[in-house]
Design an enzyme around this catalytic site. Structure first.
Site, PDB file in Angstrom:
ATOM      1  N   HIS A  71      33.222  36.589  24.653  1.00 33.70           N
ATOM      2  CA  HIS A  71      33.753  35.766  25.747  1.00 33.70           C
ATOM      3  C   HIS A  71      35.033  36.402  26.275  1.00 33.70           C
ATOM      4  CE1 HIS A  71      35.446  32.415  27.987  1.00 33.70           C
ATOM      5  NE2 HIS A  71      36.498  32.426  27.179  1.00 33.70           N
ATOM      6  N   ASP A  99      38.274  53.249  55.577  1.00 32.00           N
ATOM      7  CA  ASP A  99      37.571  53.074  54.295  1.00 32.00           C
ATOM      8  C   ASP A  99      38.557  53.428  53.189  1.00 32.00           C
ATOM      9  OD1 ASP A  99      35.658  53.185  52.097  1.00 32.00           O
ATOM     10  OD2 ASP A  99      34.122  53.289  53.647  1.00 32.00           O
ATOM     11  N   TRP A 110      38.824  39.651  20.742  1.00 33.21           N
ATOM     12  CA  TRP A 110      38.952  40.622  21.836  1.00 33.21           C
ATOM     13  C   TRP A 110      40.130  41.551  21.594  1.00 33.21           C
ATOM     14  CZ3 TRP A 110      42.414  41.935  25.796  1.00 33.21           C
ATOM     15  CH2 TRP A 110      43.585  41.165  25.851  1.00 33.21           C
ATOM     16  N   SER A 134      36.284  53.607  34.380  1.00 34.36           N
ATOM     17  CA  SER A 134      36.064  52.924  35.648  1.00 34.36           C
ATOM     18  C   SER A 134      37.372  52.410  36.233  1.00 34.36           C
ATOM     19  CB  SER A 134      35.077  51.777  35.426  1.00 34.36           C
ATOM     20  OG  SER A 134      35.162  50.853  36.465  1.00 34.36           O
ATOM     21  N   SER A 135      38.188  51.777  35.381  1.00 35.41           N
ATOM     22  CA  SER A 135      39.451  51.218  35.865  1.00 35.41           C
ATOM     23  C   SER A 135      40.385  52.307  36.355  1.00 35.41           C
ATOM     24  CB  SER A 135      40.166  50.464  34.746  1.00 35.41           C
ATOM     25  OG  SER A 135      39.467  49.299  34.448  1.00 35.41           O
ATOM     26  N   HIS A 193      49.900  43.965  26.887  1.00 32.57           N
ATOM     27  CA  HIS A 193      50.769  43.128  27.698  1.00 32.57           C
ATOM     28  C   HIS A 193      50.758  43.502  29.170  1.00 32.57           C
ATOM     29  CE1 HIS A 193      52.988  39.578  28.076  1.00 32.57           C
ATOM     30  NE2 HIS A 193      53.627  40.193  29.033  1.00 32.57           N
ATOM     31  N   GLU A 224      48.344  44.737  30.583  1.00 37.57           N
ATOM     32  CA  GLU A 224      47.016  44.261  30.969  1.00 37.57           C
ATOM     33  C   GLU A 224      47.068  42.807  31.457  1.00 37.57           C
ATOM     34  OE1 GLU A 224      43.995  45.463  31.270  1.00 37.57           O
ATOM     35  OE2 GLU A 224      42.909  43.575  31.421  1.00 37.57           O
ATOM     36  N   TYR A 246      49.455  41.415  32.988  1.00 38.93           N
ATOM     37  CA  TYR A 246      49.994  41.391  34.351  1.00 38.93           C
ATOM     38  C   TYR A 246      49.039  42.036  35.333  1.00 38.93           C
ATOM     39  CZ  TYR A 246      54.047  39.558  32.127  1.00 38.93           C
ATOM     40  OH  TYR A 246      54.870  38.761  31.397  1.00 38.93           O
ATOM     41  N   SER A 259      50.317  34.690  47.990  1.00 44.00           N
ATOM     42  CA  SER A 259      51.336  34.964  49.001  1.00 44.00           C
ATOM     43  C   SER A 259      50.732  35.181  50.378  1.00 44.00           C
ATOM     44  CB  SER A 259      52.156  36.206  48.616  1.00 44.00           C
ATOM     45  OG  SER A 259      52.745  36.014  47.355  1.00 44.00           O
ATOM     46  N   HIS A 280      56.068  40.711  21.398  1.00 48.17           N
ATOM     47  CA  HIS A 280      56.120  39.247  21.282  1.00 48.17           C
ATOM     48  C   HIS A 280      54.747  38.663  20.920  1.00 48.17           C
ATOM     49  CE1 HIS A 280      55.378  38.920  25.891  1.00 48.17           C
ATOM     50  NE2 HIS A 280      54.242  38.759  25.273  1.00 48.17           N
ATOM     51  N   HIS A 281      53.710  39.511  20.973  1.00 52.79           N
ATOM     52  CA  HIS A 281      52.409  39.064  20.468  1.00 52.79           C
ATOM     53  C   HIS A 281      52.342  39.199  18.949  1.00 52.79           C
ATOM     54  CE1 HIS A 281      50.542  38.924  24.495  1.00 52.79           C
ATOM     55  NE2 HIS A 281      51.370  39.911  24.763  1.00 52.79           N
ATOM     56  N   THR A 335      59.525  35.750  37.606  1.00 51.25           N
ATOM     57  CA  THR A 335      58.391  34.846  37.822  1.00 51.25           C
ATOM     58  C   THR A 335      58.871  33.576  38.504  1.00 51.25           C
ATOM     59  OG1 THR A 335      57.555  35.730  35.759  1.00 51.25           O
ATOM     60  CG2 THR A 335      56.354  33.892  36.700  1.00 51.25           C
ATOM     61  N   LYS A 351      59.345  34.041  42.176  1.00 49.51           N
ATOM     62  CA  LYS A 351      58.093  33.951  42.927  1.00 49.51           C
ATOM     63  C   LYS A 351      57.707  32.503  43.194  1.00 49.51           C
ATOM     64  CE  LYS A 351      55.824  38.241  42.099  1.00 49.51           C
ATOM     65  NZ  LYS A 351      55.518  38.400  43.514  1.00 49.51           N
ATOM     66  N   ARG A 385      43.500  29.064  16.113  1.00 50.58           N
ATOM     67  CA  ARG A 385      42.456  29.496  17.049  1.00 50.58           C
ATOM     68  C   ARG A 385      41.363  30.242  16.286  1.00 50.58           C
ATOM     69  NH1 ARG A 385      45.213  34.710  20.004  1.00 50.58           N
ATOM     70  NH2 ARG A 385      43.235  34.772  21.077  1.00 50.58           N
TER      71      ARG A 385
END
Lengths: 534, 433
Positions: free
Chosen positions: A79, A108, A144, A172-173, A256, A258, A260, A271, A305-306, A331, A334, A453
């Protein structure tokens, strides 16, 4: 989303799309590729969503009812992987493909053949990943985040397919982001200076650099895993002189930024939408650009921080606590800017605007729980509980996913030349809004009460909130089928859309006819102030 | 625990107590509402929770009151809704910090969301709003950069203080090594004098039939173990946390402490518990199949009681050591073997020996379990590289290995007909070195 103008209606003297399947297999057209990306992402959303519903069905009540713990772990893992790498990221790349050339006044993308390749890698990567679920040893089951040594020494044999799949997604990315950077830096129409670009283009430019910086790190992490598993190295094995914690440092140095990568383009979308429906220019454009850049910079120095519970020294804990708290400042800027944009506007509430306002409110709630998680001593109590699950789903579902849905409603008339059904759109919004909150808000409570979790069964005091959460998940999941119906209905039989579509819309894409011609701007448009940064 | 009593002219009906728990609560609510609605003869309803009691007299209010009170009482139990305050200085200061930051977020949220809703209501086209055209204000931008910075500093200051106090290790009165295994915990009481050292495994005690919904779930479903960790109150206990296989995490919410158990590394935690009691937690790092089934139970005992228990444990340790030189009867081996199998083997190979193929092979009829004793001992003592099969030579003593080996060779349809004694295991292990 795919009904691009056909050749007979093309007033310009250019080639239209090829006929049949070849159009999609060999296409180098940014709109076709954007369409492929978006449908692929939607398919992945349904597959990943089905897995989420299997998880929520099992958690509806205490006890094991539907799936065994081994399979439950495969569901949570896949998932996460499918939603992150298969749904959210490709959807944003699809939007970039469709919109960036139109927004900067280009015909293009800069590298059209690579564009084709970067899409067509994805079905193979995910086909391989999902096929492991049907193999005897089962699919990836280590979360994950695939922490070693659970993902190396103790992993099912299919982990090698998973590693190869991640390599392909990374390739790909990287190709996708090179293409976006090349397009934005080289293909802007004369007069479209960097500080006149729409924020969606800005946020994607910064996101593309983040991708370039961190996807190789992820590739490095999985390559080290591959070596540990097959070639006798001990990168992550303490018994051989390695370090399992090093895996987490490398993973989160990717992970991290990732996070963002999955939210900065959303900032760009919101926006664009809020000024249109507030009929008022975006407040603080410059500060929005700087805030995006600051968030991107900070994303590189907060990764640990993870990992507050791995046992870092005090100085390390303090550094990562302070740097993480700093993210709240850009943040916040924004959010305040969006509120100031709405303030004293003349608002209407079409479906894209509803999703955008819900984004601002619910993403902010995700931001609050993020701030709470940043406080190290308290994080010990939140870490790896449902409080974290609630937090990141608030930023990813009513955050990233809502912004993508808002974007689809907002630009769909430009893409296919037809309007969607506004009543059904609003119904879809309210079902999604209620569903998402009923699903994820109670998870704050079960997390605070102490529910870890990634568990298939839980103690009795968590029963009520899990039951509520499961009900919400089914409401939310099935309402997304409504989105599919609305989009298909619009493509087949929607009312014709005007060129500007929305009364308050600004930006180059709205100066093109609806539907947009197969090749966007064959002659560079003149940039007027009204068209600059929507 | 909520109790509901309906008083009628003929007497009172007790609706009994109900744990806060899903369907049963919904059923009870329906029961109460229909009783109140249907039986006009009811004079009074009492809703009780502990000392708390509400009496409802008004007829038409009764169903509403019953619903609202039952929902609020059952729905908002503190242990379901918020972080626990816990029983240590650290856990209380963590709770205070949590509430402080929560309320700061609430205030900011009320202001920001308030502005959005005000704007949505008043600045809408249908209300005749004409859009202003302002889109910049350096002063505002500076303000909403500086003010959050100040708020963050106000949060960081107390957070730093609490974190520093958590890192105040040293000066401990005793040390316990906590070692994570798939899927159980091992606790070792360390002492400079080796003869005063002992350890044991702590495994979930919830029976499979409760998990499989074949029996009613007990009060501490999934949060109960066969042998809890015991610590004394009012002494500083240091925990050294590590793991034997994958990463686990050791967490006792009431102590406000959590740390990853990482193979090859030792992490440090400490606590001083003031109140005697039983405190429950769970593994909080995904560690494979039974991650959800490795609870942590800590019993904090008054000091004198703890000291007496400690002496008992040392005596039991002596008896255990003596067992190594004994010869057991087949019946004794089977009985002890079944117990060891239940604790160490059954989670993968299943109580019926059928395993979960292909990941966890069956033992019933397996070539190893009915083959030569050497091979059987080899896999139990040394484990199997690259699989979840652990080297139990590091976890069990020779008497336990002998018993479980004997059991596996004679349980289910297996019937080798030999005997495995502790000395066979000791000889086997000596032969390896």
């Amino acid at each position: 989303m795919s009904e691009v103008i056909d050749a007979s209606h093309d007033h310009h003297d250019h080639h239209g799309p090829a006929a049949g399947l070849a159009r999609w297999l060999f296409t180098t057209n940014h709109k076709d590729i954007g369409t492929l990306y978006l449908w692929f992402a939607f398919l992945m959303l349904l597959i990943g969503g089905t897995m989420a519903l299997i998880i929520r069905a099992e958690l509806f009540q205490p006890g094991l009812q539907f799936v065994a713990p081994e399979f439950f772990n495969q569901m949570t893992t896949n998932h996460g992987l499918i939603m992150v790498f298969g749904a959210i990221m490709p959807a944003f790349v699809g939007l970039a493909n469709w919109l960036v050339p139109m927004m900067v006044g280009a015909p293009d993308m800069a590298l059209p053949r690579m564009n084709n390749l970067s899409f067509w890698i994805l079905p193979f990567a995910f086909g391989m990943l999902i096929s492991t679920l049907f193999m005897e040893a089962g699919g990836p089951n280590f979360g994950w985040t695939f922490y070693a040594p659970l993902s190396t020494t103790y992993a099912p044999e299919t982990v090698t397919f998973f590693i190869f799949g991640v390599h392909m997604m990374g390739a790909s990315s990287i190709m996708g982001s090179i293409n976006i950077i090349a397009t934005i830096l080289n293909m802007r129409a004369p007069g479209m200076t960097l500080m006149k670009m729409p924020l969606f283009v800005w946020t994607w430019l910064i996101t593309a650099y983040l991708l370039l910086a961190v996807m190789p790190v992820l590739a490095g992490a999985v390559t080290m895993m591959l070596f540990d598993i097959h070639f006798g190295t001990s990168f992550f094995n303490a018994a051989g002189g390695g370090d399992p914690v090093m895996f987490q440092h490398i993973f989160w140095f990717f992970g991290h930024p990732e996070v963002y990568i999955m939210i900065l383009p959303a900032f760009g979308i919101v926006s664009a939408i809020i000024p249109t429906f507030a009929r008022k220019p975006l407040f603080g454009y410059d500060s929005m650009v700087y805030a995006t850049a600051s968030i991107a910079f900070l994303s590189f120095i907060v990764w640990a921080h993870h990992m507050f519970t791995v046992g870092m020294p005090l100085a390390g804990q303090l550094f990562f606590m302070y740097s993480t708290m700093l993210i709240a400042i850009p943040t916040g800027v924004k959010v305040f800017n969006w509120v100031a944009t709405m303030w004293q506007g003349s608002m209407t509430f079409e479906t894209p605007m509803l999703f955008a306002i819900a984004f601002v409110v619910l993403f902010t709630i995700g931001g609050f729980s993020g701030l709470m998680l940043a406080i190290t001593p308290v994080d010990y109590q939140y870490h790896d509980t449902y409080f974290v699950v609630a937090h990141f789903h608030y930023v990813l579902v009513p955050g990233a996913l809502f912004s993508i849905i808002a974007a689809v409603y907002y630009w769909l008339p430009k893409w296919c030349g037809r309007m969607y059904d506004e009543k059904l759109g609003k119904l879809h919004f309210w079902l999604s809004f209620i569903g998402v909150n009923v699903t994820f808000f109670p998870q704050h409570f079960s997390g605070l009460a102490g529910m870890p979790r990634r568990i298939p069964d839980y103690a009795l005091q968590f029963a009520d909130f899990n039951m509520i959460s499961s009900c919400g998940a089914f409401i939310f999941g099935f309402s997304q089928l409504l989105l599919m119906y609305i989009v298909i209905k619009a493509i087949r039989s929607g009312q014709p859309a005007t060129d500007r579509v929305w009364e308050g819309a600004h930006g180059l894409e709205w100066t093109l006819p609806s539907p947009a011609p197969y090749h966007s701007f064959t002659e560079p448009p003149k940039i007027t102030d009204a068209d600059a940064h929507s | 625990m909520l109790e509901i009593r309906l008083e009628t002219r003929t007497g009172s009906i007790e609706c009994g107590g109900v744990r806060r728990f899903g369907f049963r609560r919904v059923a009870l609510l329906l029961h109460v509402v229909s009783a109140v609605d249907g039986a006009k003869g009811i004079n009074r309803i009492y809703l009780m929770q502990g000392a708390w009691k509400v009496k409802v007299k008004n007829n038409w209010l009764k169903p509403v009151a019953a619903m609202a009170a039952a929902l609020s009482v059952t729905g908002l139990g503190a242990d379901e809704l918020n972080m626990r305050q816990g029983v240590t200085d650290i856990s209380r200061s963590v709770y205070d910090l949590h509430m402080l930051i929560f309320w700061i977020c609430v205030v900011i949220g009320v202001v920001v969301f308030g502005l959005i809703f005000w704007s949505v209501i008043h600045h809408r086209k249908s209300a005749g709003a004409v859009p202003a055209q302002f889109h910049e204000s350096t002063k505002l931008e500076i303000a909403w950069t500086l003010v959050p910075t100040l708020i963050l500093i106000a949060m960081a200051w107390p957070a730093t203080k609490v974190l520093v106090s958590m890192y105040d290790t040293g000066g401990e009165d005793m040390t316990v090594e906590v070692r994570g295994y798939q899927w159980k915990w091992q606790y070792k009481y360390l002492d400079d004098d080796f003869n005063r050292t002992f350890g044991f495994f702590s495994t979930m005690a919830t029976p499979q039939n409760e998990i499989q919904n074949q029996a009613a779930k007990g009060e501490h479903y999934l949060l109960e173990v066969d042998k809890p960790l015991r610590i004394p109150t009012n002494r500083k206990v240091r925990f050294l946390i590590t793991s034997e296989d994958v990463i686990h995490a050791w967490w006792v919410p009431d102590f406000g402490i959590k740390r990853d158990a990482i193979p090859g590394m030792v992490n440090e935690l400490w606590t001083i518990v003031e109140e005697p009691g039983v405190y429950r937690g769970q593994c909080t790092e995904l560690c494979g199949k039974d991650h959800g089934f490795m609870p942590i139970v800590v019993e904090a005992m008054p000091e004198a009681e703890y000291d007496a228990w400690y002496v008992e444990q040392l005596e039991a340790e002596e008896i255990r050591k003596e067992a190594l030189s004994k010869v057991f009867t087949p019946e004794e081996l089977m009985a002890e073997g079944e117990a060891v199998y239940g604790t160490f083997c059954a989670s993968c190979h299943m109580p019926n020996g059928k395993g979960v193929p292909p990941v966890f092979p069956a033992l019933d009829g397996s070539a190893i379990a009915i083959g030569p004793l050497e091979d059987h001992l080899d896999i139990i003592v040394n484990g199997k590289q690259g699989t979840a099969m652990q080297a139990f030579g590091r976890q069990l003593d020779a008497a336990q290995i002998a018993a479980v080996t004997h059991y596996e060779r004679h349980a289910w349809s297996n019937n080798v007909g030999d005997e495995t004694q502790p000395r066979d295991v000791i000889e086997y292990m000596a032969g390896q070195e």
